[in-house]
Design a protein around this motif. Structure first.
Motif: not given
Length: 504
Positions: A87-88, A94-97, A185-189
């Motif tokens: 999932a991460p 996607v967030m980093m795009l 960070t929110d998406a990763l964790l």
């Protein structure tokens, strides 16, 4: 030749941490070794005929040996799926795009400069801490931008530049986990937390907004706390500065100001359209009862945030002529993804470790037995969560990468705490405040040496001990205040995110 401060530090605790921390393998190999350990442990525990009752389904599960025909077939069939289905991985890329595009066109740098350079003198300290905290939107770039800029601004108004540098580093490092906006960070964790939580409940989802309320409040609280530490503890200790103050940054240009304004307008229009969609009668992004918690809006927050950053980045980039043709946009996005290559490699190893841990049923076995042990000694209340947070803070001195540390801890502690009725997002919160607070005192932080180089521009004799002694008050007080905040949220039942509190 080492300075007296450095020589003294070589005999201290921090040098011990640095020495032994540097002996640890690269995080990639830590997960490789852990995966091998899980393989061997699964064989040993399975050979003993060990079983565990799944607390959710009541099904009796045997520990499955990976050193078996079925285990080998699993490894061969699922290695790729373990990686691509982790999932991460998708969440962060996607967030980093969007965030990477905003950083590449210069929007983040301009916003940081504008926040600090234009702050009234009486609010400079608060602006520095606030900007440092919010600067984690620019990821590691904030470590390079904020501390030296803050030092220069402090010097320009007759204050000690090292106090400004310390405040900038504290906001950027110790406040790294907090933000008013949803970040990578929110998406990763949350992705790692979801993977771990599904050991107990395969329907559980920890979303990127599950810590949002707490982290938004933290921005305000930590900006105030950081400013008080700077002005009441750090500056009096440093005294009056009499050295060079000729460092300077390029000011924000008229074109950049216009770009920032256009980005704000574009962002406001985008948010208005999203609000219109959200509150429109019969909106498809609400749940069946017309509510928002839970809803497709919250579960789909990542693409919504992605398009927000793309919108403001394109508006800024076109204005400052960083984007002159359509092909510039994917080119900048590609550059941002290149910077994630190390993360992608790490995730491949971490995904295999977590997958083996779950498939073998070792995760559920360890969680059930740990929860039963804590229950037997009557340690199921909030103090056990505080103890977990302290443990995470200590481990961060040896494992600087927050994602690596959480990928290591989450599969063990999230299932265990879920069996004690703690929400996985709250467990994640307890980890985040610990990991963030100690970022600025672990010698394994690669940016410590960069900040030390900035420091030596103002004090040639400054050593690692000088920097750590400046940062230690921020680290300890930030962590203490965050623990108090966590306890207050838990005892009062305040939500830490939409519909999320201490208990499930």
């Amino acid at each position: 030749m080492a300075t007296p401060t450095e020589q003294q530090d070589k005999k201290g605790f921090l040098n011990f941490i640095e020495k032994w921390g540097n002996r640890l393998p690269d995080p990639f190999f830590i997960f490789v070794y852990l995966a091998v350990f899980v393989v061997l442990l699964s064989w040993l525990v399975s050979s003993l005929g060990t079983t565990v009752v799944h607390p959710g389904t009541g099904e009796e599960l045997a520990i499955q040996s990976i050193v078996s025909g079925e285990g080998i077939r699993y490894i061969l069939a699922e290695t790729i799926n373990n990686f691509t289905g982790f999932a991460p991985l998708g969440l962060v890329l996607v967030m980093m795009l969007g965030i990477g595009l905003a950083e590449r066109v210069g929007l983040m740098e301009t916003a940081i400069k504008k926040s600090i350079l234009n702050a009234p003198k009486s609010l400079i300290t608060y602006a520095v801490i606030f900007t440092g905290i919010m600067g984690n939107l620019a990821s590691d770039a904030a470590f390079i931008l904020v501390p030296p800029l803050a030092a220069m601004v402090f010097a320009s108004v007759g204050r000690h530049p090292l106090a400004g540098l310390a405040a900038g580093f504290a906001g950027t490092g110790a406040g790294f986990t907090a933000n008013i906006l949803i970040t990578g960070t929110d998406a990763l964790l949350s992705g790692i937390s979801t993977e771990a939580a599904r050991t107990i409940d395969d329907t559980m989802i920890v979303t990127p907004v599950d810590n949002w309320y707490f982290m938004s409040a933290s921005v305000v609280v930590m900006a105030i706390v950081g400013a008080i530490i700077t002005e009441k503890l750090i500056e009096p200790r440093l005294g009056k500065y009499t050295g060079r103050t000729d460092n300077s940054f390029e000011p924000v240009t008229k074109q950049e100001n216009k770009g920032l304004l256009n980005a704000l307008i574009a962002g406001a229009v985008y948010i208005g359209l999203i609000a219109l969609l959200l509150f429109f009668p019969g909106s498809p992004v609400r749940n069946e009862d017309g509510g928002i918690i839970p809803s497709p809006f919250l579960s789909g927050i990542v693409p919504i945030i992605l398009f927000f950053f793309i919108t403001v980045a394109v508006a800024y980039g076109i204005t400052v002529k960083k984007i002159t043709e359509s092909k510039d946009i994917p080119a900048y996005m590609g550059d941002a993804i290149k910077d994630m290559s190390g993360y992608i490699v790490l995730i491949f190893a971490a995904a295999q470790f977590i997958s083996y841990f779950n498939w073998s049923n070792l995760g559920i076995w360890l969680a059930v037995n740990s929860a039963e042990f804590l229950t037997s000694i009557n340690m199921t209340g909030l103090p056990v969560m505080v103890g977990f947070s302290i443990l995470a803070a200590l481990l961060n001195l040896l494992i600087f990468s927050g994602s690596a540390q959480w990928a290591l801890m989450a599969p063990i502690f999230i299932p265990m705490f879920m069996l004690l009725d703690y929400h996985p997002a709250f467990v994640q919160l307890a980890f985040r405040i610990a990991d963030s607070s100690t970022n600025i005192i672990t010698p394994l932080n690669p940016y410590i040496l960069i900040v030390l180089a900035f420091m030596r521009e103002y004090d040639k004799k400054a050593g690692l001990g000088t920097l750590i002694s400046l940062m230690l008050p921020y680290s300890l007080i930030f962590f203490g205040v965050w623990l108090v905040m966590m306890i207050i949220f838990a005892l009062t039942g305040l939500p830490i995110g939409p519909g999320i509190s201490l208990r499930m």
